[in-house]
Write a protein that holds these residues in place. Structure first.
Motif, PDB file in Angstrom:
ATOM      1  N   GLY A 237       6.347   2.640 -40.221  1.00 14.80           N
ATOM      2  CA  GLY A 237       5.823   1.262 -39.917  1.00 14.80           C
ATOM      3  C   GLY A 237       6.127   0.789 -38.817  1.00 14.80           C
ATOM      4  O   GLY A 237       5.482  -0.322 -38.404  1.00 14.80           O
ATOM      5  N   ASP A 238       6.773   1.372 -37.660  1.00 12.63           N
ATOM      6  CA  ASP A 238       7.180   0.752 -36.476  1.00 12.63           C
ATOM      7  C   ASP A 238       5.456   0.849 -35.693  1.00 12.63           C
ATOM      8  O   ASP A 238       4.914   1.623 -35.830  1.00 12.63           O
ATOM      9  N   GLN A 239       5.665  -0.218 -34.663  1.00 11.39           N
ATOM     10  CA  GLN A 239       4.715  -0.142 -33.647  1.00 11.39           C
ATOM     11  C   GLN A 239       4.994   0.450 -32.500  1.00 11.39           C
ATOM     12  O   GLN A 239       6.060   0.097 -31.981  1.00 11.39           O
ATOM     13  N   VAL A 240       4.282   1.507 -32.125  1.00 11.67           N
ATOM     14  CA  VAL A 240       4.707   2.338 -30.914  1.00 11.67           C
ATOM     15  C   VAL A 240       3.425   2.336 -29.952  1.00 11.67           C
ATOM     16  O   VAL A 240       2.418   1.794 -30.302  1.00 11.67           O
ATOM     17  N   ALA A 241       3.882   2.959 -28.688  1.00 17.09           N
ATOM     18  CA  ALA A 241       2.721   3.140 -27.822  1.00 17.09           C
ATOM     19  C   ALA A 241       2.619   4.637 -27.477  1.00 17.09           C
ATOM     20  O   ALA A 241       3.882   5.547 -27.668  1.00 17.09           O
TER      21      ALA A 241
ATOM     22  N   LEU B  31       5.646   9.087 -25.979  1.00 20.93           N
ATOM     23  CA  LEU B  31       5.891   8.353 -27.201  1.00 20.93           C
ATOM     24  C   LEU B  31       6.809   7.269 -26.577  1.00 20.93           C
ATOM     25  O   LEU B  31       7.704   7.424 -25.854  1.00 20.93           O
ATOM     26  N   ALA B  32       6.509   5.836 -26.752  1.00 21.88           N
ATOM     27  CA  ALA B  32       7.578   4.811 -26.343  1.00 21.88           C
ATOM     28  C   ALA B  32       7.409   3.542 -27.318  1.00 21.88           C
ATOM     29  O   ALA B  32       6.247   3.532 -28.051  1.00 21.88           O
ATOM     30  N   PRO B  33       8.348   2.723 -27.206  1.00 21.25           N
ATOM     31  CA  PRO B  33       8.311   1.506 -28.219  1.00 21.25           C
ATOM     32  C   PRO B  33       7.203   0.589 -27.721  1.00 21.25           C
ATOM     33  O   PRO B  33       6.463   0.158 -28.611  1.00 21.25           O
TER      34      PRO B  33
END
Lengths: 339, 383, 286
Positions: A321-325, A262-264
Motif C-alpha cells: 500500500g506504500d507509495q514509492v518511486a 526504488l525510493a520513498p
C-alpha cells in the motif's frame, strides 16, 4: 578458432506432419560445455537424438569431428549419451554396465584391462568399490554417476546429456551440477546438455543455445543471453524481466527487476535515471538476501522489482500500500522484438 | 511332369470330422483329455440330485451306450431316439481291459456296454454286471441263437449278457502294396520285420496282439505260461521298431495308405473292402481268435428301462440286419441272417470256410485278468 | 498412525480357503498316490494294501518311457521357445500397436479348436499322402513322419506355441526400449544388443512359457498317442496303460510319484537357474 566436434548443418526433422526441428545450424566446440535450453516440445531432445544417431534428419547433415555422419547408425558414432532415466541395464552389475561400451569393441579388451578401466571410471565418479552391486541397489544420484561413468569410459568425442538431473531431488540436483562441471573440466570431454531448466543451463554451461518451436533462437554465453537477449522470448526464458510497451509496434522494452531503483519519493531516487515513475506496492516477498516487490504504476502497469538487502540501508523497506518511486537508467532498458 | 499330390482334400477332412463326431475317436480319450470324464462321473455319482429319476410310465432321458469303433448303425440309433425319445450317447473303447478298468473304478454312468465273450465271467465275479431279465427283451429269442456264441453269456443258468454278433481276428493286407501276402502269424511277423517294415499295425489290445505273437511261435492263443509269454514279448519288442503303430483304431491308417497291413477284425475287413477291394482279409492258418460280443448292463446303471429297451430294439431281427449291413460282422441270430443280403452271407470274410475257422480259439477269461499278459503288453508299448 | 495387526484367527480364516484347496487338490491326492505306491495289485486289478518297494524297484521297466519323456519334453519345449521367440518379438517390436491384439488373438486361434481335431489334421498332413508326398514330388522319397518322434515334436510345437508366445510377448513388450538405445549408443550392433540386452531381459517370459509347456509335455499322453501312434511312448501313456488297461494301480502310483519327483526337481533347478540369471527375483523385491 577451435575445431567443431559436432555440427548440425541446416538440419530439419519432420515426424509425419509435425516439424520438430527446422533448419538448424549448431556447432559445438571441442572441450566446451554447451546446453540446449527450451521448453518441452521445442525440438531440443530431437536435436540430441539426431546427434546420437537415434533419429536421422529429414534434411541437412550431421558432422562429427569433421566427418559427415548423416545416416550412420548410433552404434557407429563416437558419441555417448546419458539418458534421462539413466537406462542402466538391470541384469548387469555396476561394473558390467560401466564396461559395456568397451566390451563391444573388437577385439574385446582382456578382462584384467576391463576391470582396471571399470575401477578407474568408478573412481572418477566417486563410486569406488561399488562395481559388484546391482544398479537397482544404488540411489538415484549413484545411478546417475554410473550412467556418466558408463558413457565417459568410452572417451566419446561428445557426451550427450538428456535432462540428466531431471529425476533427482532439488538438493541432489544442485550437488550434481557442481559435479558435472568439475567432471567436464577434469576429463576435458565436450559436454552437450539438453534441459528445460534455465538455472541448470546458466550455471553449468560455457554457452547456451535457446530453442523455440524447432528453431534456434539465440546462442551465447550465459551472461550474453542474460544481458543481451535478442528477443522477448529469450529474455523471458533466461531470467525474469519486466516488459513494457516498446517505442514502435512489434517491440517491447525489457527491464530486469534487479536493475530498477526504488525510493520513498522520486526525489530520493539516484540521479541520471532515464525513467522514473510513482508507484504503489501491491505485494512484497522477503526472500532473505533480497526482497521482491510487485508494484503498480498508472503509466506502466504492474512490474517486479528486486531490491537487494544492501539497499535497505539507504531506502528502507516498504509495506503493502506504500507509495514509492521507481526508475532505471537508460542502459537498463532494452528494446526487443515482441515475440 | 509329375502330378502334384493332394495334401488333404476337403472331403477327406470332413470324413475325419465325421469319424470324430460319430465317436470312433474314443470318448475316453476326449473326456480324458479334458478331465470332463472323471468330473462328470464323480459328480453324477456323488450328488443324488444329479441322478436321473427313474422313468415309470414312459422312457425318457439318455442312455449311455459303450461299444467299439465302427460297431453300430447310426440310423438305428436315430430311429431308437425317434421311437422312444431316449437320446443315445455313444462312447467307444479299444479293449476289454479298458472297459474293465473303467467299470472297476466305478461311476461310469454306462447303461449298456458291449463286452466280449471271455470277459463276461470276470464281470460277473466282480459283481459289475446285472443279471438280465429276458422278459424285458421280447425281441431276443435264445432259440434262434447259435449255441457256441451264447454260451459265455449264461453263468450258472442265469443270463448276464446276450449276443450281439460274432467275428474273427485275422489280419488285413493291402495287396496293391504287398505282393507276398502272409498266410500265417509267423509270416505276418516275418514280413513286419522284413519287407513290410514301417507299414504294419497291431492292436492296442493284449488278447489279440499277444495272442498273435504266441500263435506265430506255435503256442496257444490264450497262453499264460511264463516262458511262452516271455518269448512272445521278445518277438513283439523285436518287431516294434518295424511297426507303423500300435492302435485298435487302425482303419484310418490303412485307408490313408500309411499302413499296409494290420491285425484286423471281421467287420473292419468288410468295411475296408467295400471301398478298397485290394484289401485282403486273412485268417492265419496257424490260428487266431473266434469270438462273440454281447450286450450287457453294468450295475448301477441310471436308466435301466431305456437300457433294456435299447438292447431289445437292437436285437430285433429287422434292426439287427441293418446293424450287420453297417458294421459287417455276422449275426448270431438265424432270424437276422434270413434278412441279410445274400452277398453278405456269401462273403468269406463274414462266413469263412469251416476249415479256416477250425484253428481259431475263443479268448479265455484268464487272459483278461492275468497280470503278466497285462504287464507284457504295457512293456511292449513302453519299449 | 498406529500399526494395525490382524489377529491370528482372522489371518487363519482368510487363508483357510487356499489351505483347504491345497489340501484337497494337492496334498491329499499326493498322499493317496504315495500310499498306493507301496501296495499290491489285486488279482483282477486295482489295489490291495501292502508295504512293498517292488513297485519302485520295478521302475526301470518303464525306463524307455521315462527316457522318451525326458528327451522329447525338453526338446519340444526348446523348439517351441525357439519358434515362439521370433513370433513374440515380431508382435512386440515390429507390429504396430493397433494390430498387436488382433495378431496375438490369431496366434491363440488354434486353441479354440479341439485338441484332437488339431492332431487329426496333423495326422493327415504328416501321413503318406501329406507332406511326404510333397517331398517325394521334389525327389525326396520314402519320408516317414507319422508315428515318429519328429511327428510328436511337430505336434508339440504346434500345440503349445499359443502357450509360449504370450509370456514372451509380455516380457518383450514391457522391455524398456531406451535400454536398446543405450546399448546401441555404447557401440553394440543390433545383433549384439539382441544377445546382450533383449534376450536376457526377456528370459523371465521365456522361463514362464517354457515351464508351462514343459510341465504339460511331461504329463502328456494324447500327443504321443496320436502323432506317435503308440510307438512314441511317454510316461503319460505308461500311466494310462497302468491305470486303464493293466489296472496295476500300485505300480501306476509309483510311476506317478517318480514323475512328480522328476518334474519337481527339474522345475526347481530350472527356475533357480533362470531366476539367478536374470536376477528378476531380487529386482522384484526392490
Amino acid at each position: 578458432m577451435t575445431q567443431a566436434v559436432i555440427e548440425l548443418r541446416n538440419v530439419s526433422k519432420r515426424f509425419g506432419e509435425t516439424l520438430a526441428v527446422v533448419d538448424n545450424n549448431l556447432s559445438v566446440n571441442a572441450g566446451e560445455f554447451l546446453s540446449i535450453l527450451g521448453p518441452s516440445g521445442c525440438g531440443k531432445t530431437t536435436s540430441l537424438r539426431m546427434m546420437a544417431g537415434f533419429e536421422q534428419p529429414t534434411e541437412g547433415e550431421v558432422y562429427i569431428q569433421g566427418t559427415n555422419v548423416t545416416g550412420v547408425p548410433a552404434y557407429r558414432r563416437p558419441v555417448n549419451m546419458v539418458f534421462q532415466h539413466y537406462a542402466l541395464f538391470p541384469h548387469l552389475s555396476v561394473a558390467d554396465n560401466v564396461t559395456y561400451g568397451l566390451r563391444q569393441r573388437s577385439p574385446k579388451p582382456p578382462s584384467a584391462e576391463l576391470a582396471r578401466a571399470a575401477d578407474e571410471a568408478l573412481g572418477m565418479v566417486r563410486l569406488s568399490g561399488l562395481g559388484r552391486r546391482r544398479t537397482y541397489e544404488l540411489s538415484g544420484g549413484q545411478q546417475q554417476r554410473v550412467a556418466l561413468a558408463r558413457a565417459l569410459i568410452n572417451r566419446p568425442a561428445v557426451l550427450l546429456l538428456d535432462e540428466p538431473l531431471a529425476a533427482l531431488d532439488r538438493k541432489l540436483r544442485a550437488e550434481m551440477q557442481f559435479e558435472l562441471q568439475n567432471l567436464q573440466r577434469d576429463v576435458g570431454v565436450t559436454f552437450l546438455l539438453v534441459t528445460h531448466d534455465q538455472e541448470e543451463a546458466l550455471s553449468m554451461s560455457d554457452r547456451v543455445c535457446v530453442m523455440r518451436e524447432g528453431r534456434i533462437v539465440q546462442i551465447g554465453s550465459p551472461r550474453e543471453l542474460y544481458d543481451r537477449p535478442n528477443s522477448r522470448y529469450v529474455a523471458d526464458f533466461v531470467g525474469k524481466s519486466n516488459f513494457f510497451a516498446g517505442p514502435s509496434a512489434g517491440t517491447v522494452t525489457s527491464v530486469r527487476p534487479e536493475m530498477i531503483e526504488l525510493a520513498p519519493t522520486e526525489k530520493k531516487l539516484p540521479q541520471g535515471l532515464a525513467t522514473a515513475v510513482p508507484a504503489k506496492v501491491l505485494n512484497r516477498i522477503f526472500v532473505g538476501d533480497f526482497t521482491q516487490y510487485r508494484l503498480a504504476s498508472d503509466r506502466l502497469g504492474e512490474f517486479l522489482v528486486v531490491s537487494p538487502r544492501r539497499n535497505e540501508r539507504d531506502v528502507g523497506t516498504f509495506e503493502i500500500g506504500d507509495q514509492v518511486a521507481a526508475g532505471w537508467r537508460g542502459d537498463a532498458a532494452q528494446v526487443l522484438a515482441d515475440n | 511332369m509329375k502330378k502334384i499330390p493332394d495334401l488333404i482334400t476337403a472331403e477327406k477332412f470332413v470324413e475325419e470330422l465325421r469319424r470324430y463326431q460319430k465317436g470312433s475317436i474314443s470318448r475316453r480319450q476326449f473326456m480324458g483329455a479334458t478331465g470332463l470324464g472323471l468330473a462328470t462321473a464323480v459328480l453324477a455319482g456323488a450328488v443324488p440330485g444329479l441322478r436321473p429319476r427313474k422313468a415309470h410310465a414312459a422312457l425318457s432321458g439318455t442312455v449311455n451306450f459303450t461299444t467299439w469303433p465302427s460297431y453300430f448303425a447310426q440310423e438305428n440309433l436315430d430311429k431308437f431316439t425317434a421311437d422312444t425319445g431316449v437320446k443315445v450317447n455313444v462312447a467307444v473303447f479299444g479293449s476289454n481291459e479298458e472297459m474293465l478298468a473303467k467299470l472297476q473304478a466305478g461311476s461310469t454312468g454306462w447303461d449298456v456296454f458291449v463286452p466280449t465273450n471271455y470277459a463276461i465271467s470276470t464281470y460277473k465275479d466282480l459283481g459289475l454286471i446285472e443279471e438280465l431279465d429276458l422278459t424285458r427283451m421280447p425281441n431276443y429269442d435264445p432259440a434262434s441263437q447259435e449255441q457256441r456264441f451264447t454260451a459265455e453269456g449264461i453263468i450258472d443258468g442265469k443270463t448276464y449278457a446276450v449276443p450281439k454278433n460274432w467275428g474273427t481276428t485275422g489280419f488285413v493286407v493291402n495287396t496293391k502294396n504287398v505282393t507276398q501276402v502272409p498266410s500265417s502269424w509267423k509270416e505276418f511277423f516275418e514280413a513286419t520285420q522284413g519287407p513290410l517294415s514301417g507299414r504294419v499295425m497291431v492292436h492296442d489290445y493284449q488278447l489279440t496282439t499277444i495272442g498273435a505273437a504266441l500263435k506265430a511261435l506255435g503256442y496257444g492263443f490264450n497262453s499264460v505260461d511264463e516262458k511262452e509269454l516271455a518269448e512272445a514279448e521278445k518277438l513283439l519288442i523285436a518287431s516294434k521298431p518295424h511297426l507303423f503303430g500300435i492302435n485298435s483304431d487302425y482303419k484310418p491308417s490303412l485307408i490313408s495308405g500309411d499302413a499296409w497291413a494290420s491285425v484286423c477284425w471281421t467287420g473292419d475287413a468288410t468295411q475296408l473292402q467295400r471301398d478298397m477291394p485290394e484289401m485282403k482279409y486273412v485268417l492265419a492258418k496257424d490260428g487266431g481268435e473266434i469270438w462273440s460280443d454281447f450286450y450287457a448292463i453294468p450295475k448301477g446303471g441310471q436308466n435301466l428301462d431305456a437300457a433294456y429297451a435299447l438292447i431289445d430294439f437292437l436285437l430285433t431281427p429287422a434292426i439287427n440286419a441293418i446293424e450287420v449291413k453297417a458294421h459287417g460282422y455276422p449275426s448270431t441270430d438265424s432270424r437276422t441272417n434270413a434278412l441279410v443280403p445274400k452277398e453278405m452271407l456269401d462273403n468269406p470274410i463274414l462266413y469263412p470256410a469251416a476249415e479256416s475257422l477250425s484253428p481259431l480259439e475263443f479268448g479265455a477269461a484268464a487272459t483278461l485278468t492275468n497280470p503278466l499278459r497285462a504287464e507284457i503288453m504295457a512293456r511292449f508299448k513302453a519299449a | 498412525m498406529s500399526t494395525h495387526t490382524r489377529s491370528p484367527l482372522v489371518t487363519g480364516l482368510l487363508l483357510a480357503p487356499a489351505g483347504v484347496f491345497f489340501f484337497f487338490m494337492l496334498i491329499l491326492p499326493l498322499l493317496v498316490m504315495l500310499v498306493f505306491s507301496f501296495g499290491e495289485r489285486a488279482a483282477a486289478g486295482g489295489y490291495v494294501p501292502a508295504f512293498t518297494f517292488d513297485n519302485y524297484l520295478n521302475l526301470p521297466a518303464r525306463g524307455k518311457a521315462f527316457l522318451n519323456t525326458l528327451t522329447l519334453a525338453p526338446l519340444g519345449t526348446l523348439l517351441t521357445a525357439v519358434i515362439a521367440f521370433p513370433m513374440a518379438y515380431f508382435l512386440a517390436v515390429k507390429v504396430p500397436p493397433k494390430w498387436r491384439v488382433v495378431m496375438l488373438v490369431l496366434v491363440m486361434a488354434p486353441f479354440w479348436t479341439s485338441q484332437l481335431m488339431r492332431y487329426y489334421a496333423w495326422i493327415m498332413i504328416l501321413g503318406s499322402k501329406g507332406l511326404p508326398a510333397w517331398l517325394a514330388w521334389i525327389g525326396i522319397t520314402d519320408v516317414r513322419l507319422l508315428n515318429t518322434p519328429t511327428a510328436v515334436l511337430i505336434g508339440a510345437v504346434y500345440g503349445f506355441l499359443p502357450l509360449m508366445v504370450p509370456p514372451i510377448y509380455v516380457s518383450l513388450e514391457k522391455l524398456d526400449k531406451r535400454l536398446l538405445e543405450a546399448s546401441a549408443d555404447l557401440g553394440a550392433t543390433p545383433w549384439h544388443t539382441f544377445w546382450q540386452i533383449t534376450l536376457p531381459l526377456s528370459l523371465p517370459g521365456v522361463a514362464t512359457g517354457s515351464m508351462l509347456v514343459f510341465i504339460l509335455l511331461m504329463g502328456d499322453y494324447i500327443l504321443p498317442q496320436y502323432l506317435g501312434g503308440g510307438k512314441v511312448f511317454f510316461i503319460g501313456n505308461a500311466l494310462v496303460d497302468l491305470f486303464l488297461q493293466s489296472r496295476n494301480w500300485p505300480y501306476g502310483a509309483a510311476v506317478s510319484v517318480a514323475l512328480v519327483i522328476i518334474m519337481f526337481v527339474t522345475v526347481y533347478f530350472y527356475m533357480r537357474f533362470v531366476l539367478g540369471k536374470t536376477d528378476q527375483r531380487r529386482a522384484a523385491l526392490v
